[in-house]
Design a protein around this motif. Structure first.
Motif, PDB file in Angstrom:
ATOM      1  N   LEU A 334       1.012  -1.174  -0.015  1.00  0.00           N
ATOM      2  CA  LEU A 334      -0.050  -0.148  -0.151  1.00  0.00           C
ATOM      3  C   LEU A 334       0.894   1.436  -0.023  1.00  0.00           C
ATOM      4  O   LEU A 334       0.581   2.233   0.353  1.00  0.00           O
ATOM      5  CB  LEU A 334      -0.917   0.056   1.132  1.00  0.00           C
ATOM      6  N   ALA A 335       2.021   1.262  -0.359  1.00  0.00           N
ATOM      7  CA  ALA A 335       2.957   2.408  -0.322  1.00  0.00           C
ATOM      8  C   ALA A 335       3.006   3.232  -1.732  1.00  0.00           C
ATOM      9  O   ALA A 335       4.095   3.156  -2.301  1.00  0.00           O
ATOM     10  CB  ALA A 335       4.382   1.797   0.061  1.00  0.00           C
ATOM     11  N   GLN A 336       1.911   3.647  -2.115  1.00  0.00           N
ATOM     12  CA  GLN A 336       1.860   4.373  -3.180  1.00  0.00           C
ATOM     13  C   GLN A 336       0.669   5.457  -3.069  1.00  0.00           C
ATOM     14  O   GLN A 336      -0.271   5.141  -1.998  1.00  0.00           O
ATOM     15  CB  GLN A 336       1.605   3.624  -4.446  1.00  0.00           C
ATOM     16  N   ILE A 337       0.450   6.290  -3.733  1.00  0.00           N
ATOM     17  CA  ILE A 337      -0.720   7.238  -3.999  1.00  0.00           C
ATOM     18  C   ILE A 337      -1.209   7.286  -5.442  1.00  0.00           C
ATOM     19  O   ILE A 337      -0.367   6.788  -6.320  1.00  0.00           O
ATOM     20  CB  ILE A 337      -0.531   8.678  -3.586  1.00  0.00           C
ATOM     21  N   GLY A 338      -2.703   7.647  -5.337  1.00  0.00           N
ATOM     22  CA  GLY A 338      -2.946   7.591  -6.913  1.00  0.00           C
ATOM     23  C   GLY A 338      -4.217   8.446  -7.262  1.00  0.00           C
ATOM     24  O   GLY A 338      -4.239   9.652  -6.870  1.00  0.00           O
ATOM     25  N   GLU A 339      -5.580   8.101  -7.607  1.00  0.00           N
ATOM     26  CA  GLU A 339      -6.554   8.726  -8.159  1.00  0.00           C
ATOM     27  C   GLU A 339      -7.086   9.629  -7.056  1.00  0.00           C
ATOM     28  O   GLU A 339      -7.085  10.832  -7.319  1.00  0.00           O
ATOM     29  CB  GLU A 339      -7.601   7.831  -8.764  1.00  0.00           C
ATOM     30  N   PHE A 340      -7.177   9.383  -5.721  1.00  0.00           N
ATOM     31  CA  PHE A 340      -7.998  10.055  -4.877  1.00  0.00           C
ATOM     32  C   PHE A 340      -6.913  11.485  -4.560  1.00  0.00           C
ATOM     33  O   PHE A 340      -7.409  12.538  -4.124  1.00  0.00           O
ATOM     34  CB  PHE A 340      -8.177   9.131  -3.730  1.00  0.00           C
ATOM     35  N   SER A 341      -5.677  11.122  -4.570  1.00  0.00           N
ATOM     36  CA  SER A 341      -4.747  12.097  -4.303  1.00  0.00           C
ATOM     37  C   SER A 341      -4.976  13.343  -5.166  1.00  0.00           C
ATOM     38  O   SER A 341      -4.579  14.420  -4.958  1.00  0.00           O
ATOM     39  CB  SER A 341      -3.268  11.586  -4.118  1.00  0.00           C
ATOM     40  N   PHE A 342      -5.094  12.725  -6.434  1.00  0.00           N
ATOM     41  CA  PHE A 342      -5.295  13.928  -7.571  1.00  0.00           C
ATOM     42  C   PHE A 342      -6.442  14.617  -7.396  1.00  0.00           C
ATOM     43  O   PHE A 342      -6.418  15.861  -7.384  1.00  0.00           O
ATOM     44  CB  PHE A 342      -5.117  13.057  -8.899  1.00  0.00           C
ATOM     45  N   ILE A 343      -7.504  13.939  -6.757  1.00  0.00           N
ATOM     46  CA  ILE A 343      -8.759  14.699  -6.673  1.00  0.00           C
ATOM     47  C   ILE A 343      -8.614  15.767  -5.405  1.00  0.00           C
ATOM     48  O   ILE A 343      -9.328  16.696  -5.514  1.00  0.00           O
ATOM     49  CB  ILE A 343      -9.871  13.462  -6.370  1.00  0.00           C
ATOM     50  N   ILE A 344      -7.990  15.055  -4.283  1.00  0.00           N
ATOM     51  CA  ILE A 344      -7.845  16.069  -3.266  1.00  0.00           C
ATOM     52  C   ILE A 344      -6.931  17.140  -3.546  1.00  0.00           C
ATOM     53  O   ILE A 344      -7.333  18.542  -3.141  1.00  0.00           O
ATOM     54  CB  ILE A 344      -7.061  15.193  -1.968  1.00  0.00           C
ATOM     55  N   ALA A 345      -5.819  17.117  -4.456  1.00  0.00           N
ATOM     56  CA  ALA A 345      -4.963  18.129  -4.714  1.00  0.00           C
ATOM     57  C   ALA A 345      -5.793  19.085  -5.642  1.00  0.00           C
ATOM     58  O   ALA A 345      -5.653  20.225  -5.450  1.00  0.00           O
ATOM     59  CB  ALA A 345      -3.694  17.559  -5.521  1.00  0.00           C
ATOM     60  N   SER A 346      -6.574  18.500  -6.544  1.00  0.00           N
ATOM     61  CA  SER A 346      -7.173  19.457  -7.530  1.00  0.00           C
ATOM     62  C   SER A 346      -8.210  20.179  -6.800  1.00  0.00           C
ATOM     63  O   SER A 346      -8.553  21.482  -7.049  1.00  0.00           O
ATOM     64  CB  SER A 346      -7.880  18.576  -8.407  1.00  0.00           C
ATOM     65  N   LEU A 347      -8.821  19.622  -5.547  1.00  0.00           N
ATOM     66  CA  LEU A 347      -9.822  20.367  -4.909  1.00  0.00           C
ATOM     67  C   LEU A 347      -9.199  21.622  -4.384  1.00  0.00           C
ATOM     68  O   LEU A 347      -9.707  22.709  -3.862  1.00  0.00           O
ATOM     69  CB  LEU A 347     -10.312  19.297  -3.706  1.00  0.00           C
ATOM     70  N   GLY A 348      -8.213  21.729  -3.671  1.00  0.00           N
ATOM     71  CA  GLY A 348      -7.452  22.744  -2.978  1.00  0.00           C
ATOM     72  C   GLY A 348      -7.143  23.672  -4.019  1.00  0.00           C
ATOM     73  O   GLY A 348      -7.431  25.023  -3.874  1.00  0.00           O
ATOM     74  N   LEU A 349      -6.831  23.338  -5.428  1.00  0.00           N
ATOM     75  CA  LEU A 349      -6.594  24.325  -6.464  1.00  0.00           C
ATOM     76  C   LEU A 349      -7.948  25.069  -6.792  1.00  0.00           C
ATOM     77  O   LEU A 349      -8.318  26.253  -6.978  1.00  0.00           O
ATOM     78  CB  LEU A 349      -5.949  23.513  -7.977  1.00  0.00           C
ATOM     79  N   THR A 350      -8.917  24.076  -6.976  1.00  0.00           N
ATOM     80  CA  THR A 350     -10.472  24.678  -7.188  1.00  0.00           C
ATOM     81  C   THR A 350     -10.731  25.749  -6.270  1.00  0.00           C
ATOM     82  O   THR A 350     -11.560  26.650  -6.635  1.00  0.00           O
ATOM     83  CB  THR A 350     -11.266  23.327  -7.367  1.00  0.00           C
ATOM     84  N   LEU A 351     -10.672  25.333  -5.150  1.00  0.00           N
ATOM     85  CA  LEU A 351     -11.186  26.160  -3.762  1.00  0.00           C
ATOM     86  C   LEU A 351     -10.148  27.461  -3.440  1.00  0.00           C
ATOM     87  O   LEU A 351     -10.558  28.213  -2.918  1.00  0.00           O
ATOM     88  CB  LEU A 351     -11.273  25.459  -2.721  1.00  0.00           C
ATOM     89  N   LYS A 352      -9.074  27.074  -4.546  1.00  0.00           N
ATOM     90  CA  LYS A 352      -8.074  28.242  -4.270  1.00  0.00           C
ATOM     91  C   LYS A 352      -7.431  28.689  -2.833  1.00  0.00           C
ATOM     92  O   LYS A 352      -7.301  29.813  -2.381  1.00  0.00           O
ATOM     93  CB  LYS A 352      -8.643  29.768  -4.842  1.00  0.00           C
ATOM     94  N   VAL A 353      -7.182  27.644  -2.121  1.00  0.00           N
ATOM     95  CA  VAL A 353      -6.712  27.601  -0.782  1.00  0.00           C
ATOM     96  C   VAL A 353      -5.253  26.942  -0.726  1.00  0.00           C
ATOM     97  O   VAL A 353      -4.725  27.055   0.265  1.00  0.00           O
ATOM     98  CB  VAL A 353      -7.811  26.843   0.074  1.00  0.00           C
ATOM     99  N   THR A 354      -4.734  26.448  -1.879  1.00  0.00           N
ATOM    100  CA  THR A 354      -3.482  25.632  -1.905  1.00  0.00           C
ATOM    101  C   THR A 354      -2.777  26.366  -2.697  1.00  0.00           C
ATOM    102  O   THR A 354      -3.185  26.935  -3.792  1.00  0.00           O
ATOM    103  CB  THR A 354      -3.500  24.089  -2.022  1.00  0.00           C
ATOM    104  N   SER A 355      -1.263  26.376  -2.683  1.00  0.00           N
ATOM    105  CA  SER A 355      -0.476  26.843  -3.630  1.00  0.00           C
ATOM    106  C   SER A 355      -0.412  25.933  -4.902  1.00  0.00           C
ATOM    107  O   SER A 355      -0.566  24.667  -4.798  1.00  0.00           O
ATOM    108  CB  SER A 355       1.005  26.990  -2.853  1.00  0.00           C
ATOM    109  N   ASP A 356       0.330  26.612  -6.095  1.00  0.00           N
ATOM    110  CA  ASP A 356       0.167  25.875  -7.410  1.00  0.00           C
ATOM    111  C   ASP A 356       1.200  24.704  -7.253  1.00  0.00           C
ATOM    112  O   ASP A 356       1.110  23.832  -8.151  1.00  0.00           O
ATOM    113  CB  ASP A 356       0.687  26.759  -8.325  1.00  0.00           C
TER     114      ASP A 356
END
Length: 737
Positions: A334-356
């Motif tokens: 289980l030592a990897q990340i994937g689809e949900f990690s991209f979705i969480i990261a894109s949520l931060g961008l969409t809400l404009k609360v995380t850096s680029d």
């Protein structure tokens, strides 16, 4: 005629994706990485390739990709799977996710990042990739291994935790001032709608699919499935959740239907197409200059993912009572990340609360850990052997004792049985009643005022309609008898239990009256009018109690029928690295037509055959004279190496959908039973006890003190304190033992 930019861009994206995925297929690497590389090549950051011009439209297609990706994950999820993965997978997943979020947050803060960047960084690192893990297991042929069941269970729980993270992070991002109250409200709101959608979905959707079965060809089924998905997406958006949550919920509702495999097959092409666009759009956001600039955070992220997840998964699995070997193998899978990690990261961008920079870091870390995953899985067995040699023997003995003590059948007291049932009963019916009141006040009454009648008439009609809908559920909440046997046992103990039982019944009735009063309060301005209506409704419930009971029983029967249409129970886990596996006899196998006695599978390999499924017939604990025929499905009990040896002998092929196509007799489970002086088998030999004949069960192991006896002989005599490991029908075993 001018070709629209969107069509030209889609052509470019799919051409790039096609070429890169062919190359990645050739070099045997995950296709997800190929899509991301394709996105990088056609993105605006590299000028020596043709570039996508209408980025906004492609991002919309990417969002559609997220919806169908989550819909397909929901189809593999099912709520019943979550219940059946048990405490081990849940404890392991929650321990792992919490510790990784904390580690990611602290490391990001140490690098000087903002609170939101740090929190999203932890969230991105915490969720393992279901797609990449399952793909790796398929390619390495590990689906029949003991630890695979735990890994799939952990992934199921993590998918649900990821949905919760999306909701909580959205709430935190929007209202950082009153985060505590808002988060609590969001969790309660999510729980409310999850229960409501699950109950409504299971009651309505399977019934609808059954009623229209004759009309459903493949084309119609595809259109209906996608329509249901998008309807739930709209509902989720309407109540303030992400569209992805709605898609996931509808997928998990459809996963409980008999049409689940068909829907999964039909929607696979749609999901693959839009998922490809989504992953390409992920790659388009990567700036190579950003990767160079943030090389150190990327390496730190990869380090946390690999070593942190291995460590905390092992810790969680050991805490849940898993053996050391299973814990290590699960951790390194289980030592990897994937689809949900991209979705969480894109949520931060969409809400404009995380850096680029957070998104490229997530993608780069995902790429590194996807490459390392197959190698880590292969190294899990040697690493376990290394730990076994290096760890103190006291530690190993302690882990083994703890693991053995946590497995098996747990005896529930009457109080536990009763309280658990009352809690479920209260939550389920309260949610339904609140939903009916809310709908009546917010939608039904305004609609009647606007289109049918005046204010007072509309109130009376709304209350009558609401009460008719609420009545069966009010009866079940306040009056219905639950767990009659446990209740009777407790009631007979006058001194200690009658008081609490009476208090519980008073609470149930008071809760029912409160909900009726709440309905009156929503519509009536005066206390007197509300009081009169309340009295009339309570009298109505007493007069029509029998009819309400009959109607509720019909509703419950329909719900349970829909819920149990498609059983998908996972086998339990045994000690000594022994577990259940499902294999199929190949028509070309040399064993076809041979009896079990002549094959001597138990004697040669130490593997027991618990059940044979032949067409629609099942043969539990087959006898020595039973023959094997082409395409017989066998339920086998053995260790990893034993099952692998038998698999080779039988030339078994495990179908792609092996996780879903399981045996019709779902009560066949592995259980642990402790013998005492009052047990019916005490002092008897296995042969004389007649367990095989009476319970259709097979004894596969016995613990006596420190001794462990696998496949005991029929002359073995049961003694006080013996622990029997047995496979068979749970209900029959309880009756006989």
């Amino acid at each position: 005629m001018h070709l629209p930019d969107l069509i030209a861009d889609l052509g470019l994206i799919l051409a790039a994706a096609g070429i890169t995925t062919l190359i990645f297929k050739r070099i045997k690497q995950p296709l997800v990485l190929g899509y991301i590389l394709a996105g990088l090549l056609v993105g605006s950051h590299l000028s020596f390739f043709p570039t996508v011009t209408d980025t906004k439209s492609i991002n919309i297609w990417g969002e559609i990709g997220v919806i169908f990706l989550l819909f397909s994950l929901g189809l593999e999820f099912s709520f019943k799977k979550l219940v059946k993965v048990g405490g081990a997978a849940s404890i392991t997943a929650i321990v792992k996710v919490l510790f990784i979020i904390l580690a990611g947050y602290l490391v990001a803060k140490a690098m000087g990042w903002s609170n939101m960047d740090s929190l999203f960084f932890g969230g991105v690192l915490s969720i393992s990739s279901t797609m990449i893990t399952i793909k790796a297991f398929e390619e390495l042929g590990l689906k029949h291994k003991k630890f695979a069941g735990l890994v799939f269970g952990i992934l199921i729980v993590e998918d649900l935790v990821a949905i919760l993270i999306l909701v909580l992070f959205s709430t935190l991002a929007v209202s950082q001032q009153s985060a505590g109250t808002e988060m609590l409200f969001s969790i309660l709101k999510l729980a409310f709608f999850l229960v409501l959608w699950f109950l409504g979905g299971i009651f309505l959707v399977p019934s609808f699919l059954k009623a229209t079965k004759k009309l459903m060809n493949d084309e119609t089924m595809l259109v209906v499935s996608l329509a249901l998905c998008l309807v739930m997406v709209l509902l989720a958006d309407k109540v303030g959740f992400s569209p992805a949550l709605g898609a996931f919920i509808m997928g998990s509702i459809l996963a409980e239907t008999t049409q689940a495999e068909r829907i999964e097959h039909l929607t696979k092409s749609v999901k693959d197409l839009f998922a490809a666009v989504f992953f390409v759009s992920v790659g388009m956001l990567i700036d190579p200059a950003m990767l160079v600039k943030y090389a150190i955070p990327i390496l730190i992220a990869a380090f946390i993912i690999i070593f942190g997840k291995i460590l905390f998964t092992i810790l969680g699995a050991l805490l849940s009572g898993q053996p050391l070997k299973t814990s290590v193998q699960s951790g390194m899978s289980l030592a990897q990340i994937g689809e949900f990690s991209f979705i969480i990261a894109s949520l931060g961008l969409t809400l404009k609360v995380t850096s680029d920079f957070l998104y490229p870091i997530a993608v780069a870390a995902a790429a590194i850990t996807t490459f390392t995953t197959p190698y880590l899985i292969k190294l899990s067995e040697p690493f376990y052997q290394y730990l076994k040699r290096k760890l103190p023997q006291k530690w190993l003995d302690g882990i083994e004792r703890y693991s053995s003590s946590t497995e098996g059948i747990t005896t529930l007291s009457d109080w536990k049985i009763l309280l658990r049932s009352y809690i479920f009963n209260t939550i389920i019916h309260s949610v339904i009643i609140i939903a009916i009141i809310f709908l009546a006040y917010r939608y039904v009454q305004p609609f009647i005022v606007k289109n049918i009648a005046n204010s007072l008439t509309s109130i009376i009609i709304s209350i009558v309609v609401s009460f008719i809908l609420m009545a069966p559920f009010l009866w079940a909440l306040s009056i219905r008898r639950i767990q009659k046997t446990a209740y009777a046992h407790l009631w007979l103990n006058k001194k200690y239990t009658r008081g609490p039982l009476i208090a519980i019944e008073i609470f149930r009735i008071a809760l029912g009256i409160f909900f009726v009063g709440f309905l009156m309060y929503e519509f009536f301005d005066t206390v007197i009018a509300a009081g009169i209506a309340l009295v009339l409704i309570i009298l109505g419930m007493i007069i029509f109690a029998r009819k309400l009971q009959s109607f509720y029983d019909k509703l419950e029967k329909r719900f349970m029928l829909n819920l149990n249409d498609r059983e998908n129970q996972k086998p339990a886990i045994l000690p000594w690295d022994t577990h259940l596996a499902e294999l199929m006899v190949s028509p070309e196998s040399e064993v076809v037509g041979m009896t079990l006695a002549s094959l001597m599978i138990r004697e040669k390999y130490g593997v027991n055959i618990a059940m044979i499924e032949r067409g629609r017939n099942s043969i539990p604990t087959p006898g020595r004279d039973e023959r094997l025929y082409p395409n017989d499905k066998l339920l086998l009990i053995g260790a990893d190496d034993q099952l692998a040896a038998v698999k080779a002998i039988l030339e078994v092929d495990i179908p792609e959908t092996g996780q879903e196509k399981s045996f019709p007799d779902k009560e066949m489970t592995l259980q642990k039973v402790v013998v005492n002086t009052e047990s019916p088998v005490y002092g008897l030999s296995i042969r004389n006890a007649g367990i095989r004949e009476k319970a259709q069960a097979l004894i596969v192991g016995i613990e006596r003190g420190a001794d462990k006896i696998l496949n005991p002989s029929s002359d073995f005599v049961f003694d006080n304190g013996d622990v029997i490991w047995i496979v068979g029908n749970k209900k029959k075993i309880k009756e006989v033992l």
